[in-house]
Design an enzyme around this catalytic site. Structure first.
Site, PDB file in Angstrom:
ATOM      1  N   TYR A   1       0.850  -1.190   0.000  1.00 28.01           N
ATOM      2  CA  TYR A   1       0.000   0.000   0.000  1.00 28.01           C
ATOM      3  C   TYR A   1       0.882   1.234   0.000  1.00 28.01           C
ATOM      4  O   TYR A   1       1.764   1.385   0.860  1.00 28.01           O
ATOM      5  CB  TYR A   1      -0.900   0.012   1.239  1.00 28.01           C
ATOM      6  CG  TYR A   1      -1.813   1.212   1.301  1.00 28.01           C
ATOM      7  CD1 TYR A   1      -2.858   1.358   0.403  1.00 28.01           C
ATOM      8  CD2 TYR A   1      -1.624   2.203   2.257  1.00 28.01           C
ATOM      9  CE1 TYR A   1      -3.710   2.463   0.447  1.00 28.01           C
ATOM     10  CE2 TYR A   1      -2.463   3.309   2.312  1.00 28.01           C
ATOM     11  CZ  TYR A   1      -3.507   3.424   1.409  1.00 28.01           C
ATOM     12  OH  TYR A   1      -4.324   4.516   1.465  1.00 28.01           O
TER      13      TYR A   1
ATOM     14  N   ASP B   1       9.492   3.017  -0.101  1.00 32.59           N
ATOM     15  CA  ASP B   1       8.417   3.575   0.714  1.00 32.59           C
ATOM     16  C   ASP B   1       8.683   3.241   2.184  1.00 32.59           C
ATOM     17  O   ASP B   1       8.490   2.116   2.621  1.00 32.59           O
ATOM     18  CB  ASP B   1       7.078   2.999   0.261  1.00 32.59           C
ATOM     19  CG  ASP B   1       5.890   3.598   0.997  1.00 32.59           C
ATOM     20  OD1 ASP B   1       6.095   4.225   2.054  1.00 32.59           O
ATOM     21  OD2 ASP B   1       4.759   3.424   0.529  1.00 32.59           O
TER      22      ASP B   1
ATOM     23  N   LYS C   1       4.281   9.230   8.969  1.00 33.04           N
ATOM     24  CA  LYS C   1       4.044   8.711  10.318  1.00 33.04           C
ATOM     25  C   LYS C   1       4.982   9.347  11.347  1.00 33.04           C
ATOM     26  O   LYS C   1       4.737  10.445  11.816  1.00 33.04           O
ATOM     27  CB  LYS C   1       4.175   7.185  10.339  1.00 33.04           C
ATOM     28  CG  LYS C   1       3.426   6.460   9.248  1.00 33.04           C
ATOM     29  CD  LYS C   1       1.939   6.550   9.367  1.00 33.04           C
ATOM     30  CE  LYS C   1       1.234   5.673   8.343  1.00 33.04           C
ATOM     31  NZ  LYS C   1      -0.220   5.854   8.328  1.00 33.04           N
TER      32      LYS C   1
END
Length: 446
Positions: free
Chosen positions: A156, A251, A281
């Protein structure tokens, strides 16, 4: 009174959910929050401190979500809160440059090192991980003059159109839309390959290598549960991309600064060279902030220096920058040691409880990230992840919640331990696991 209830309340989680459904699609602003896959009412939280969160009913839980990773120091860490308060006192945003943006960029660049290599020479701050990966892809296309992107099934990278793609009928076919509202021609710019399968990736490059701008890969997958890369896989895909003149986008929105000082890049057993790295994050300390980093030559293709356009009114917001800087400043070796130790204790206790209850499972780990997979063998890709006995997770989740432990509301998510998970918090989690394991053992498919 329930010992986990800290104060009285005039509303309930069910009432709040009903109210939310009348105002927002599904009652949520991000789908997993609806608790649809775990079969219970979502909790509406009103406060948090250290390793604990409190819902509208006044019930307190030990938290293993941590805002999906950013609360790595624990919720409402005093230094982070003070940094945000100090920044807010000077203004919530200016729509102009601030010294704090530069300081955070320098901090990111300094941390992402390995064996003297520094793959991040320039940083562009944005507001979300989706924006970071979207920008990285645009930059890769601008740098190479090519259109196609390769991604791995089950990974994702945010909800931009080209990354919500599903695999086609053959390994080298173009992808199809994975969501309503995504035009087929856009999805067709993405090639979806099974994860950990170098032969499949080589086949794709043999067929379309001259058209591929980049491979994008989660540094270690954590959005289908934890599925670590095979030994040397990241290095091999970097080499393959570079052999064809394509880029590797790593990522680290979830793993960056979570699994170590330099993220997964710093601890992968086999060193490799990514061209662009995306962060999110942890880097924002719990406020909306993400980043793209890479070499000066690549990054300076972004406007205003180069032809690749990207902009954002809230990019580098001073409050988010302050939260990110304070978080990274306090993520030292001692903090990582506490996180690693707590994660190991909890993961080992989960394995022990499930084994005692006779539940077939494996615990997949990547640094201090881990997840339970209800399978006999460790899943290696999305297909083997989907083959697990996922029906065992909802009763497991609900049993933990009943005992005051808040887990990620999906079997396809990692568990997040913070530096604030002290012996008392860990003990509460460990004590709750046997009953949850028994609930998993008694589960049956629908």
């Amino acid at each position: 009174m329930d010992p986990m209830t800290t104060h009285t309340s005039h509303t309930t989680n069910a009432e709040e959910f009903a109210r939310a459904r009348a105002a927002m699609p599904g009652g949520v602003n991000s789908p997993v929050r609806a608790f649809g896959s775990v079969g219970t009412t979502p909790r509406f939280f009103v406060s948090a401190s250290g390793p604990r969160v409190t819902d509208v009913e006044g019930r307190e839980y030990v938290d293993l979500v941590g805002s999906w990773g950013p609360a790595i120091l624990g919720h409402a860490h005093p230094a982070v809160v003070k940094a945000v308060q100090d920044a807010a006192a000077h203004g919530l945003g200016f729509g102009a440059s601030t010294p704090g943006e530069t300081a955070l960029a320098e901090l990111i660049e300094a941390r992402v090192t390995r064996d003297g290599a520094r793959p991040v020479e320039r940083v562009r701050l944005v507001s979300t991980g989706t924006e970071a990966t979207m920008t990285a892809i645009r930059l890769a296309r601008g740098a190479t003059g090519r259109d196609l992107i390769v991604k791995f099934a089950g990974h994702y990278h945010g909800h931009s159109d080209g990354l919500l793609a599903e695999a086609g009928s053959g390994v080298a076919t173009l992808a199809m839309p994975g969501s309503a509202g995504v035009p087929a021609p856009i999805a067709a710019q993405t090639l979806v390959v099974p994860y950990n399968d170098l032969d499949a990736l080589r086949e794709v490059f043999d067929a379309r290598g001259d058209d591929i701008a980049a491979i994008i890969v989660e540094a270690t997958p954590a959005n289908m549960g934890i599925v670590p890369p095979a030994h040397g896989f990241n290095a091999a895909i970097a080499d393959l991309a570079h052999a064809y003149g394509a880029l590797l986008i790593l990522d680290e929105v979830l793993t960056g600064f979570r699994v170590g000082t330099a993220g997964w890049y710093g601890i992968d057993p086999v060193p490799f060279v990514p061209d662009l790295i995306t962060f999110g994050k942890v880097v924002g300390g719990g406020l909306p902030l993400a980043a793209i980093g890479g070499s000066a030559a690549l990054m300076e293709l972004l406007a205003p220096l180069g032809p690749v356009y990207q902009a954002g009114t809230l990019s580098g917001n001073p409050l988010a920058v302050a939260a990110g800087r304070a978080t990274l400043d306090h993520l030292d070796a001692d903090a990582y040691e506490r996180i690693d130790r707590g994660a190991e204790r909890i993961a080992d206790a989960a394995a022990s409880a499930l084994s005692e209850a006779g539940v077939t499972h494996v615990i997949q780990r990547a640094g201090n990230l881990f997840s339970i997979q209800f399978a006999a063998e460790p899943p290696t890709d999305y297909e083997t992840v989907k083959a697990q006995e996922a029906f065992r997770y909802p009763p497991f989740f609900r049993a933990m919640l009943d005992q005051g432990v808040s887990l990620p509301p999906s079997v396809f998510e990692a568990w997040f331990v913070s530096a604030a998970h002290d012996d008392e918090a860990v003990a509460q989690i460990v004590d709750a696991l046997p009953a949850a394991a028994r609930a998993a053992a008694e589960a049956t498919p629908d």
